[in-house]
Design a protein around this motif. Structure first.
Motif, PDB file in Angstrom:
ATOM      1  N   UNK A   1      11.028  -2.988  14.103  1.00 38.94           N
ATOM      2  CA  UNK A   1      11.844  -3.144  14.587  1.00 38.94           C
ATOM      3  C   UNK A   1      12.375  -2.480  12.691  1.00 38.94           C
ATOM      4  N   UNK A   2      12.376  -2.881  12.007  1.00 38.49           N
ATOM      5  CA  UNK A   2      13.213  -1.911  11.581  1.00 38.49           C
ATOM      6  C   UNK A   2      13.168  -0.505  11.093  1.00 38.49           C
ATOM      7  N   UNK A   3      13.967   0.220  10.446  1.00 41.20           N
ATOM      8  CA  UNK A   3      13.331   1.543   9.558  1.00 41.20           C
ATOM      9  C   UNK A   3      13.139   1.436   8.071  1.00 41.20           C
ATOM     10  N   UNK A   4      11.670   1.036   7.963  1.00 43.78           N
ATOM     11  CA  UNK A   4      11.117   0.576   6.393  1.00 43.78           C
ATOM     12  C   UNK A   4      11.357  -0.159   5.849  1.00 43.78           C
ATOM     13  N   UNK A   5      11.949  -0.359   4.586  1.00 41.26           N
ATOM     14  CA  UNK A   5      11.994  -1.671   3.715  1.00 41.26           C
ATOM     15  C   UNK A   5      13.759  -1.855   3.721  1.00 41.26           C
ATOM     16  N   UNK A   6      14.649  -1.481   4.517  1.00 45.33           N
ATOM     17  CA  UNK A   6      15.999  -1.348   3.957  1.00 45.33           C
ATOM     18  C   UNK A   6      16.717  -2.369   4.479  1.00 45.33           C
ATOM     19  N   UNK A   7      16.104  -2.835   5.219  1.00 45.91           N
ATOM     20  CA  UNK A   7      17.024  -4.123   5.460  1.00 45.91           C
ATOM     21  C   UNK A   7      16.321  -5.405   5.631  1.00 45.91           C
ATOM     22  N   UNK A   8      15.225  -5.533   5.003  1.00 48.87           N
ATOM     23  CA  UNK A   8      14.425  -6.298   4.705  1.00 48.87           C
ATOM     24  C   UNK A   8      14.763  -7.356   3.612  1.00 48.87           C
ATOM     25  N   UNK A   9      15.727  -6.976   2.475  1.00 48.47           N
ATOM     26  CA  UNK A   9      16.319  -7.966   1.792  1.00 48.47           C
ATOM     27  C   UNK A   9      17.711  -8.172   2.300  1.00 48.47           C
ATOM     28  N   UNK A  10      18.298  -7.197   3.818  1.00 46.97           N
ATOM     29  CA  UNK A  10      19.340  -8.252   3.492  1.00 46.97           C
ATOM     30  C   UNK A  10      18.748  -9.130   4.766  1.00 46.97           C
TER      31      UNK A  10
ATOM     32  N   UNK B   1       0.747  -1.034  -0.175  1.00 44.71           N
ATOM     33  CA  UNK B   1       0.258   0.060   0.124  1.00 44.71           C
ATOM     34  C   UNK B   1       0.807   0.840  -0.338  1.00 44.71           C
ATOM     35  N   UNK B   2       2.369   1.062   0.451  1.00 43.99           N
ATOM     36  CA  UNK B   2       2.832   2.536   0.203  1.00 43.99           C
ATOM     37  C   UNK B   2       4.247   2.055  -0.227  1.00 43.99           C
ATOM     38  N   UNK B   3       4.703   3.033  -0.395  1.00 50.18           N
ATOM     39  CA  UNK B   3       6.276   3.136  -1.280  1.00 50.18           C
ATOM     40  C   UNK B   3       7.039   2.125  -1.347  1.00 50.18           C
ATOM     41  N   UNK B   4       7.310   2.026   0.708  1.00 52.80           N
ATOM     42  CA  UNK B   4       8.206   1.755   1.096  1.00 52.80           C
ATOM     43  C   UNK B   4       8.105   0.176   0.606  1.00 52.80           C
TER      44      UNK B   4
END
Length: 501
Positions: free
Chosen positions: A209-218, A103-106
Motif C-alpha cells: 500500500x505504501x512505497x517502502x518505509x517513507x510514509x510509515x513515519x507519517x 530484515x532489510x534496509x527500509x
C-alpha cells in the motif's frame, strides 16, 4: 482471503496501539545523525556523506552508521568511518537484545531510528548531499515547537489508497513523505516511532500500500495523534535522478541522489544543477586510495597470526617479486587492505597460523591467490592454484631526501588553495591535479606531503595522505551496484505534474 488478511493486520495494529511502551529516557541522550548503509554501494555513498559532513561542512555532531552484520561492513570499512569520527552499529547484534522483525534496509531505518543512542536525531539516507552543516536544523522553530519535521515527496497519497482503511484513519489526499531526511525528538514521539516500526515489521502487507518505509513515519504520527511540521515546499526534481529538498524558506537544503548514487568505479551520473560535486568526488578519491570496493572478511585467526598482521601493517611497504619480472611495490594497510600495488591478484591480505608456521595469504577478489611463509630474509611462497613462485621483501631503502624546491612548491600549492584554513580541503581535486603534474617531473612529492601532514590534525592528515597515496594508484576494480525499485505505484500515489517553485 485478502479481506481476512486485512482484518488480521488491522487487529494487530490495534493491539500494538493499545500496548505502547513509555519512553526509556535512560537509553538516549544528546543530538546526532543516523545513517543506514551496508554493502559496497551504500557504504560508498555513506562514506562520501560522512566525509562531506566532516571535511567540507565541519559538522561536529556525532554520527552512527547502521548495517546488517559482517557481510555488509568489513573491519576495514568500519575503520575508515571511525577515522572520520563516525561510529558503526551492527543491527544484528542489537537485534539479539532488542528483537524485531527487521530484515532489510527500509525496515532497518525505523528500527535504527528508535534504538540509535541519540535523543534528537536527524536521519539521512546514505545518498544524500547536504549543502551545509545540518546541525542548524535542530534550531528550527518548527522543530522546537513540534519535535518532528518531515519533508514532502513529489506526489500525494491518494484518498483512494487502501492504507487509510487499513489504519482506521479518515481517508484524505495529502502530500506523501520523502524519508531521505527526517528530524525527530524521540522523547516526544516515542509512541509514533513504535507504530512506524510496527508498520515496517509487517512490510509484507503495508509495502503493498505504501512505497517502502517513507510514509510509515507519517502514519505513526497520525495514528498516535502527534504533532509534526511538514516543510511547505515540494522538492525540485529531475526524476529519477535527484530530489532537491528545501528548507522552510524554500531554499535547497539537501540533494537526495535517489537515482544518481555515487559509484565506486563507474562513471558518475552527471546532474546539471548539482552542487558540491567536486567535494564529493574528492571524498570518493580518498576512499578509493584506502579501500578496494570489496567487503573482505578474513577467516578467524589466532593471536599469533594477528600479531604477524600488526607487524606487517607497521612495516607497510614491501616489494613483491616473481622470477623474471620487475619487483612491484606492495602496501599492506591495516585490516587486510592493500593500498599501492593493488591489482587483480593482490586485492586483500591476512595471516594464518598453519601448524607452527605463519602464512601470509594474498587474495584476489574471490579467493587466496598467493600463500607465503616467512624466511630469514623475507617471505616466499607459491600461487594457491597452479604454478608460480613469489617473494616478498620489506622495502628498506630510505626514501630519497626531499628536494627543498619540491617541498617549497608543494607548500605553495597548498597555500594557494587556502591551507591551513579548512577551506583548502574543498579544493582537493585541484590540489591533487596540480601535485600530480609536479610529481611527473620531480620525485619527492610524497615525502613533502608526509612532512606537512605530520603536523596536521587527523582529518587534514588523512586527506594529505590520501593525495599522496592516490598519486601512485593503479586502476580500480568494478563497482557493485544496488537495484532500484519501481516508482510510482499505480493506484497508491500520484506524481505531481507541476511542482511549486
Amino acid at each position: 482471503m485478502m479481506k481476512a488478511a486485512r482484518e488480521d493486520y488491522k487487529r494487530l495494529l490495534k493491539e500494538r496501539l493499545g500496548g505502547l511502551q513509555p519512553y526509556p529516557s535512560d537509553h538516549f541522550s544528546g543530538t546526532g545523525i543516523l545513517i543506514c548503509a551496508g554493502g559496497p554501494s551504500f557504504f560508498t555513498n555513506a562514506y562520501v556523506l560522512v566525509h562531506l559532513l566532516r571535511v567540507t561542512h565541519g559538522c561536529t555532531l556525532p554520527i552512527e552508521v547502521w548495517h546488517f552484520g559482517r557481510g555488509e561492513m568489513s573491519a576495514r570499512m568500519k575503520l575508515l568511518l571511525h577515522d572520520l569520527g563516525a561510529d558503526t552499529v551492527d543491527a544484528e547484534a542489537v537485534l539479539t537484545s532488542l528483537p524485531a522483525r527487521v530484515q532489510n534496509g527500509w525496515q532497518l531505518k525505523a528500527y535504527a531510528l528508535m534504538w540509535c543512542r541519540f535523543e534528537h536525531v536527524l536521519m539521512l539516507d546514505a545518498d544524500q548531499v547536504p549543502l551545509g552543516d545540518p546541525a542548524e536544523l535542530f534550531k528550527w522553530d518548527d522543530y522546537r515547537r513540534t519535535g518532528a519535521v518531515l519533508w514532502p515527496d513529489c506526489g500525494d497519497i491518494l484518498e483512494t489508497n487502501p492504507i487509510w482503511d487499513a489504519c482506521d484513519l479518515k481517508s484524505r489526499t495529502c502530500p506523501a513523505v520523502e524519508s531521505g531526511q527526517l528530524l525527530i525528538h524521540k522523547a516526544r514521539h516515542w509512541r509514533g516511532l513504535q507504530i512506524a516500526l510496527h508498520l515496517n515489521e509487517h512490510s509484507a502487507y503495508y509495502y503493498q500500500l505504501l512505497y517502502g518505509d517513507k510514509d510509515t513515519f507519517l502514519l505513526g504520527l497520525l495514528l498516535t495523534e502527534s504533532a509534526y511540521a511538514l516543510v511547505p515546499h515540494r522538492p525540485f526534481s529531475d526524476v529519477p535522478f535527484c530530489l532537491f529538498q528545501r528548507n522552510m524558506a524554500g531554499e535547497v537544503l539537501f540533494q537526495h541522489r535517489t537515482g544518481a548514487k555515487w559509484r565506486y568505479a563507474d562513471p558518475q551520473v552527471k546532474l546539471p544543477k548539482a552542487e558540491l560535486e567536486e567535494d564529493c568526488l574528492a571524498a570518493l578519491a580518498t576512499l578509493r586510495a584506502q579501500w578496494n570496493g570489496l567487503v573482505f572478511t578474513p577467516p578467524l585467526r589466532s593471536l599469533r597470526a594477528r600479531e604477524a598482521e600488526a607487524g606487517l601493517a607497521a612495516a607497510r611497504l614491501f616489494h613483491l617479486r616473481r622470477p623474471g619480472e620487475e619487483p612491484a611495490r606492495l602496501e599492506l594497510l591495516p585490516e587486510s587492505e592493500i593500498g599501492a600495488g593493488r591489482a587483480a591478484a593482490t586485492m586483500n591480505w591476512h595471516c594464518e597460523e598453519t601448524g607452527s608456521a605463519i602464512e601470509l595469504v594474498i587474495s584476489d577478489a574471490f579467493c587466496p591467490f598467493w600463500r607465503l611463509r616467512q624466511e630469514s630474509n623475507g617471505w616466499s611462497g607459491r600461487a594457491a592454484k597452479g604454478d608460480g613462485e613469489v617473494y616478498l621483501t620489506e622495502e628498506r631503502t630510505p626514501p630519497a631526501p626531499t628536494n627543498d624546491n619540491v617541498r617549497s612548491l608543494t607548500e605553495e600549492i597548498l597555500s594557494a588553495a587556502g591551507f591551513p584554513n579548512p577551506v583548502w580541503m574543498r579544493r582537493r581535486v585541484e590540489i591533487s591535479a596540480a601535485l600530480g603534474l609536479v610529481a611527473a617531473l620531480e620525485p619527492g612529492i610524497g615525502d613533502a606531503l608526509a612532512a606537512i601532514s605530520g603536523r596536521c590534525g587527523f582529518v587534514e592528515k588523512q586527506v594529505l595522505d590520501a593525495i599522496a597515496s592516490e598519486l601512485r594508484r593503479e586502476p580500480r576494480n568494478a563497482d557493485l551496484r544496488a537495484d532500484r525499485a519501481n516508482w510510482p505505484m499505480p493506484g497508491r500515489y500520484t506524481v505531481a505534474a507541476d511542482l511549486d517553485n
